[in-house]
Design a protein around this motif. Structure first.
Motif, PDB file in Angstrom:
ATOM      1  N   UNK A  13      -0.198   1.557   9.549  1.00  0.00           N
ATOM      2  CA  UNK A  13      -1.208   1.579   8.414  1.00  0.00           C
ATOM      3  C   UNK A  13      -1.060   0.593   7.441  1.00  0.00           C
ATOM      4  N   UNK A  14      -1.842   0.527   6.607  1.00  0.00           N
ATOM      5  CA  UNK A  14      -1.780  -0.444   5.463  1.00  0.00           C
ATOM      6  C   UNK A  14      -0.978  -0.089   4.408  1.00  0.00           C
ATOM      7  N   UNK A  15      -0.349  -0.960   3.632  1.00  0.00           N
ATOM      8  CA  UNK A  15       0.741  -0.592   2.698  1.00  0.00           C
ATOM      9  C   UNK A  15      -0.014   0.078   1.363  1.00  0.00           C
ATOM     10  N   UNK A  16       0.510   1.162   1.083  1.00  0.00           N
ATOM     11  CA  UNK A  16      -0.266   1.900  -0.017  1.00  0.00           C
ATOM     12  C   UNK A  16       0.576   2.169  -1.050  1.00  0.00           C
ATOM     13  N   UNK A  17      -0.017   2.430  -2.332  1.00  0.00           N
ATOM     14  CA  UNK A  17       0.276   2.816  -3.701  1.00  0.00           C
ATOM     15  C   UNK A  17       1.233   3.985  -3.748  1.00  0.00           C
ATOM     16  N   UNK A  18       2.519   3.972  -4.263  1.00  0.00           N
ATOM     17  CA  UNK A  18       3.171   5.224  -4.389  1.00  0.00           C
ATOM     18  C   UNK A  18       3.330   5.467  -5.991  1.00  0.00           C
ATOM     19  N   UNK A  19       3.760   4.493  -6.710  1.00  0.00           N
ATOM     20  CA  UNK A  19       4.039   4.715  -8.149  1.00  0.00           C
ATOM     21  C   UNK A  19       3.991   3.490  -8.862  1.00  0.00           C
ATOM     22  N   UNK A  20       3.807   3.562 -10.181  1.00  0.00           N
ATOM     23  CA  UNK A  20       3.853   2.334 -11.175  1.00  0.00           C
ATOM     24  C   UNK A  20       4.527   2.771 -12.577  1.00  0.00           C
ATOM     25  N   UNK A  21       5.498   1.828 -12.991  1.00  0.00           N
ATOM     26  CA  UNK A  21       5.828   2.120 -14.524  1.00  0.00           C
ATOM     27  C   UNK A  21       5.768   1.008 -15.072  1.00  0.00           C
ATOM     28  N   UNK A  22       5.591   1.333 -16.485  1.00  0.00           N
ATOM     29  CA  UNK A  22       5.216   0.164 -17.550  1.00  0.00           C
ATOM     30  C   UNK A  22       6.590  -0.497 -17.701  1.00  0.00           C
TER      31      UNK A  22
END
Length: 126
Positions: free
Chosen positions: A43-52
């Motif tokens: 599978x492709x690399x997928x987004x989990x979470x982001x923090x400012x």
């Protein structure tokens, strides 16, 4: 150049918890937003979470919302991912990365990030 090292992965049963950490070797860590991504085999690399940069704003993929929590400690140059209620479909290699400045890419795209760590394997058994 920012170097990132992930840790904390492992094997856990469904319903269990893991806490991933990402250590950054840069003095200006607090000036970067950070992200966690994951990639399962085939599978492709997928987004989990982001923090400012300050840690005051977080965003999650729908698939992990309510189960995962991203946080950071700018004094220790670390970003963490607390993963609860794990499911077999969470099995993947997890990566942290630095968000590029002015990339023009949307925050959930891998193209918006750079300086990827080596990844840490998370395996959830059913």
């Amino acid at each position: 150049q920012v170097q990132l090292v992930e840790s904390g992965g492992g094997l856990v049963q469904a319903g269990g918890s893991l806490r991933l950490s990402c250590a950054a070797s840069v003095d200006t860590f607090s000036t970067y937003a950070m992200g966690w991504f994951r990639q399962a085999p085939g599978k492709e690399r997928g987004f989990v979470a982001r923090i400012s940069r300050s840690g005051g704003y977080t965003v999650y993929a729908d698939s992990v919302k309510g189960r995962f929590t991203i946080s950071r400690d700018n004094a220790k140059n670390t970003v963490s991912l607390q993963m609860n209620s794990l499911k077999p479909e969470d099995t993947a290699v997890y990566y942290c990365a630095v968000e590029k400045r002015n990339s023009g890419a949307i925050y959930y795209s891998p193209l918006a990030y750079e300086n990827w760590g080596q990844g840490t394997q998370v395996t959830v058994s059913s």
